[in-house]
Design an enzyme around this catalytic site. Sequence first.
Site, PDB file in Angstrom:
ATOM      1  NE  ARG A 126      -3.992  -2.057   2.042  1.00 14.20           N
ATOM      2  CZ  ARG A 126      -3.877  -3.101   2.837  1.00 14.20           C
ATOM      3  NH1 ARG A 126      -2.919  -3.136   3.742  1.00 14.20           N
ATOM      4  NH2 ARG A 126      -4.711  -4.103   2.747  1.00 14.20           N
ATOM      5  CE  LYS A 148      -0.281  13.985 -14.853  1.00 14.22           C
ATOM      6  NZ  LYS A 148      -0.572  14.452 -16.227  1.00 14.22           N
ATOM      7  CE  LYS A 231       5.794  17.531 -14.179  1.00 16.26           C
ATOM      8  NZ  LYS A 231       5.907  16.304 -14.940  1.00 16.26           N
ATOM      9  NE  ARG A 245       0.927  17.275 -13.144  1.00 14.07           N
ATOM     10  CZ  ARG A 245       1.523  16.417 -12.316  1.00 14.07           C
ATOM     11  NH1 ARG A 245       1.178  16.361 -11.057  1.00 14.07           N
ATOM     12  NH2 ARG A 245       2.478  15.620 -12.750  1.00 14.07           N
ATOM     13  CG  HIS A 256      -0.434  12.512 -26.765  1.00 14.15           C
ATOM     14  ND1 HIS A 256      -1.095  12.868 -25.612  1.00 14.15           N
ATOM     15  CD2 HIS A 256       0.831  12.245 -26.397  1.00 14.15           C
ATOM     16  CE1 HIS A 256      -0.256  12.819 -24.596  1.00 14.15           C
ATOM     17  NE2 HIS A 256       0.924  12.443 -25.043  1.00 14.15           N
TER      18      HIS A 256
HETATM   19  N1  NAD Z   1       5.349  10.652 -15.256  1.00 12.52           N
HETATM   20  C1  NAD Z   1       5.332  11.712 -16.023  1.00 12.52           C
HETATM   21  O1  NAD Z   1       4.964  12.815 -15.609  1.00 12.52           O
HETATM   22  C2  NAD Z   1       5.819  11.579 -17.438  1.00 12.52           C
HETATM   23  C3  NAD Z   1       6.036  12.718 -18.210  1.00 12.52           C
HETATM   24  C4  NAD Z   1       6.544  12.549 -19.486  1.00 12.52           C
HETATM   25  C5  NAD Z   1       6.814  11.281 -19.993  1.00 12.52           C
HETATM   26  N2  NAD Z   1       6.584  10.192 -19.198  1.00 12.52           N
HETATM   27  C6  NAD Z   1       6.874   8.833 -19.667  1.00 12.52           C
HETATM   28  O2  NAD Z   1       8.283   8.747 -19.866  1.00 12.52           O
HETATM   29  C7  NAD Z   1       8.538   7.708 -20.805  1.00 12.52           C
HETATM   30  C8  NAD Z   1       9.611   8.169 -21.757  1.00 12.52           C
HETATM   31  O3  NAD Z   1      10.788   8.418 -21.018  1.00 12.52           O
HETATM   32  P1  NAD Z   1      12.212   8.560 -21.730  1.00 12.52           P
HETATM   33  O4  NAD Z   1      12.083   9.471 -22.895  1.00 12.52           O
HETATM   34  O5  NAD Z   1      13.171   8.873 -20.664  1.00 12.52           O
HETATM   35  O6  NAD Z   1      12.429   7.115 -22.376  1.00 12.52           O
HETATM   36  P2  NAD Z   1      13.130   5.781 -21.807  1.00 12.52           P
HETATM   37  O7  NAD Z   1      12.931   5.645 -20.373  1.00 12.52           O
HETATM   38  O8  NAD Z   1      12.657   4.686 -22.689  1.00 12.52           O
HETATM   39  O9  NAD Z   1      14.679   6.037 -22.092  1.00 12.52           O
HETATM   40  C9  NAD Z   1      15.109   6.223 -23.420  1.00 12.52           C
HETATM   41  C10 NAD Z   1      16.310   5.332 -23.742  1.00 12.52           C
HETATM   42  O10 NAD Z   1      17.477   5.882 -23.137  1.00 12.52           O
HETATM   43  C11 NAD Z   1      18.174   4.866 -22.407  1.00 12.52           C
HETATM   44  N3  NAD Z   1      18.893   5.566 -21.342  1.00 12.52           N
HETATM   45  C12 NAD Z   1      18.387   6.101 -20.220  1.00 12.52           C
HETATM   46  N4  NAD Z   1      19.335   6.803 -19.581  1.00 12.52           N
HETATM   47  C13 NAD Z   1      20.462   6.687 -20.303  1.00 12.52           C
HETATM   48  C14 NAD Z   1      21.770   7.211 -20.171  1.00 12.52           C
HETATM   49  N5  NAD Z   1      22.092   8.059 -19.200  1.00 12.52           N
HETATM   50  N6  NAD Z   1      22.703   6.871 -21.087  1.00 12.52           N
HETATM   51  C15 NAD Z   1      22.380   6.054 -22.140  1.00 12.52           C
HETATM   52  N7  NAD Z   1      21.144   5.578 -22.340  1.00 12.52           N
HETATM   53  C16 NAD Z   1      20.198   5.888 -21.429  1.00 12.52           C
HETATM   54  C17 NAD Z   1      17.102   3.924 -21.966  1.00 12.52           C
HETATM   55  O11 NAD Z   1      17.642   2.673 -21.659  1.00 12.52           O
HETATM   56  C18 NAD Z   1      16.206   3.913 -23.206  1.00 12.52           C
HETATM   57  O12 NAD Z   1      16.719   3.030 -24.159  1.00 12.52           O
HETATM   58  C19 NAD Z   1       7.220   7.374 -21.446  1.00 12.52           C
HETATM   59  O13 NAD Z   1       6.758   6.135 -20.949  1.00 12.52           O
HETATM   60  C20 NAD Z   1       6.291   8.485 -21.004  1.00 12.52           C
HETATM   61  O14 NAD Z   1       4.945   8.067 -20.886  1.00 12.52           O
HETATM   62  C21 NAD Z   1       6.090  10.311 -17.929  1.00 12.52           C
END
Ligand code: NAD
Length: 365
Positions: A126, A148, A231, A245, A256
Amino acid sequence: MPKTRKIRVNLRGAPRSYDIVIKDNIIKELGPRLSGLGFRGSVALITNPKVKRLYAGVIIKSLASAGFKTIVITVPDGERYKTLDEAAKIFDALVKNRFERGSPIVALGGGVIGDISGFAASAYLRGVPYIQVPTTLLAQVDSSVGGKTGVNHPRGKNLIGAFYQPAAVYIDPLTLKTLPEREFKAGLSEVIKYGVIKDRAFFGFLERNAAVISKRGPAICAAIEKSCALKAWVVSRDERESGLRAILNFGHTFGHATEAASGYGTFLHGEAISIGMVMAMNLSVSLGLCPAKDAQRVAALISAMGLLLDAPKISHAKLIDAMRLDKKVSGGKMRFVLPRAIGRVIVKDVTVPQIRRFLGSLDRA
Ligand SMILES: NC(=O)c1ccc[n+]([C@@H]2O[C@H](COP(=O)([O-])OP(=O)(O)OC[C@H]3O[C@@H](n4cnc5c(N)ncnc54)[C@H](O)[C@@H]3O)[C@@H](O)[C@H]2O)c1
């Protein structure tokens, strides 16, 4: 001595507020920092194989130096593993290791790892505390802040999840050095977004430093700090997206729809958001809400950061259909975040015929 930058995310209910700390090599201090937050005993480090290879070693060493036992849990790399099945495997590993309620989860990686780890933390026993250690630019300026969390469902992205705030966010800008170029650039689009929605002076800073920032020069630290502060400011005022927000979704309705209509995987999320921001700026101009020169400046900055991508040739009907499926659509009207000028946006419903006219005008341009 690396400079430490600290931002407080203030939330109602004092124990839930937390710090975002940005510092080169902060991953080497994780052990003492977690001790400083009052944690003892075990830590579950959730990461993927690629990031584990790059950064888990120094973190485990630092945690051991502060007396922590680390359980490492890996999730395969990629958005397609941000699923309930993978979350279940995380729960299995936590149960198997008898992971206890007061112990923290550390999410080491990009947004995928941050989202699934935060979700696991929100539900296991939880709720256990979790710490974000974001390693992509997108995660450092956006997904690690604001609470989020979630996983995807076969029918849509992020359909299952919770608002669940981390206990701290530790950002090490040096981890960006290993990030693939395309991923880095995609993260810049969220940085530009903050300037457009809330801070004209920051937008000017990005314009002046575009060349350095896009080459990951020192100005990137100030850009990360300002993005997190903006943010944090928004999240502090509207944690659960009941109003303000929503401005963080600037560029996302078109973005999207572009992602969905062109087939997921064609564009990275940040790339699609860049396309979406240019389209939203132009829609705002076409509705007489925003000066054309501001739209030109946004497109010019996106281009200077190496992110100006041609919008794919998608039929209007397909794009509008994709927009209708978006969470932000109700009653035949589409909700857009539209700039009145750089630094100031409004949230406005736009009708489908207005969108059709706008898309038609793009074809004639
Ligand atoms: N929670 C939120 O508020 C929020 C906001 C925006 C996006 N998101 C989510 O975030 C996700 C996308 O995140 P992302 O763009 O970071 O993608 P990701 O987490 O897939 O990372 C992108 C790539 O970079 C690699 N990587 C990560 N750090 C690295 C580093 N330092 N050196 C080399 N490679 C590295 C990862 O292994 C992956 O292959 C989506 O699922 C999206 O829905 C969430």
